[in-house]
Design a protein around this motif. Sequence first.
Motif, short mmCIF file in Angstrom:
data_model
loop_
_atom_site.label_atom_id
_atom_site.label_comp_id
_atom_site.label_asym_id
_atom_site.label_seq_id
_atom_site.Cartn_x
_atom_site.Cartn_y
_atom_site.Cartn_z
N ILE A 49 0.55 -1.08 0.03
CA ILE A 49 0.27 -0.02 0.25
C ILE A 49 1.13 1.01 -0.13
O ILE A 49 2.00 1.38 0.92
N HIS A 50 0.28 1.98 -0.83
CA HIS A 50 1.47 3.42 -0.87
C HIS A 50 0.05 4.73 -0.58
O HIS A 50 -0.27 4.37 -1.77
N PRO A 51 0.56 5.59 0.00
CA PRO A 51 1.69 5.47 0.99
C PRO A 51 1.29 4.23 1.95
O PRO A 51 -0.07 4.00 2.08
N THR A 97 -3.77 7.41 -2.63
CA THR A 97 -3.31 5.64 -1.67
C THR A 97 -3.52 4.53 -3.00
O THR A 97 -5.18 4.72 -3.46
N ALA A 98 -2.51 4.11 -3.17
CA ALA A 98 -2.17 2.84 -4.62
C ALA A 98 -2.05 1.53 -3.53
O ALA A 98 -1.22 1.32 -2.86
N VAL A 99 -3.19 0.83 -4.33
CA VAL A 99 -2.80 -0.68 -4.26
C VAL A 99 -1.87 -1.67 -5.40
O VAL A 99 -2.53 -1.82 -6.50
N ARG A 164 -1.75 -4.06 -9.90
CA ARG A 164 -1.73 -2.46 -9.30
C ARG A 164 -3.05 -2.13 -9.83
O ARG A 164 -3.32 -2.19 -10.63
N ILE A 165 -3.16 -1.40 -8.74
CA ILE A 165 -4.98 -0.45 -8.96
C ILE A 165 -4.38 0.88 -9.11
O ILE A 165 -3.38 1.47 -7.46
N PRO A 166 -4.42 1.94 -9.80
CA PRO A 166 -3.72 3.22 -9.37
C PRO A 166 -4.10 3.46 -8.25
O PRO A 166 -5.18 3.46 -7.19
N PRO A 167 -3.84 4.83 -7.54
CA PRO A 167 -4.19 6.08 -6.73
C PRO A 167 -5.58 6.32 -6.62
O PRO A 167 -5.95 6.90 -7.47
N THR A 168 -5.86 6.36 -5.56
CA THR A 168 -7.35 7.37 -5.64
C THR A 168 -7.53 8.00 -5.24
O THR A 168 -6.27 8.63 -5.29
N THR A 169 -8.32 8.77 -5.91
CA THR A 169 -8.32 10.38 -6.62
C THR A 169 -8.96 11.26 -5.52
O THR A 169 -9.59 12.23 -5.68
N ARG A 170 -9.84 10.52 -3.87
CA ARG A 170 -10.38 11.62 -3.12
C ARG A 170 -10.41 10.39 -1.73
O ARG A 170 -9.46 9.54 -2.00
#
Length: 182
Positions: A49-51, A97-99, A164-170
């Motif tokens: 998980i990033h971050p 947050t990216a998974v 990979r699931i791209p980072p959240t936008t909110r």
Amino acid sequence: MKFKRCMVILMIAVVLVGGAVFFLFHEDCDRLPDADAVRDAEKLVKVHIHPGHKYSFDVMEVGVYQHLDRCYTYDVIPEEMLGGLLFQGIHRPPAGTAVEFEMFAPARVYFFFHYTVDGGYTQIMQSLPEWKLIEKAPQYDIHNGEHGLRMTMYTLDAEPGVYRIPPTTRPRACYNIVFVPR
């Protein structure tokens, strides 16, 4: 004028008493990750998980905690997910947050999120053609209003490899992942 003042005082009293009752009976649900469960899970999948934030794993069954920092439990679970490996993160991760997860064996992967507190996953998942939207989804905290009754769920038949699931936008992406070995 007196009536309005009494009503305002009464409303303030109700809010204060309600807050006091909440704090008196509120269960502390901030749990630590289960190191043994994480180690066992990593035989099938390693999640990044990033971050980064704390996370754990548990068996997907009725009554399992949804996240490490809330008391919510999953109360309704589609049969095909029972016994799967539940990734338990935090209830409200930040925007961005990216998974990423690495599969070491074939599995059916279920990614599901709250229908409104989605962090942008509604649009993100629609842009990932390998993930398929399915109708059934788990429900949590079913006895306390409607907030946990509507989740959106996608599935993926994963082979060994990195996904990979791209980072959240909110902010506030209320989500979970379940891995069911094939």
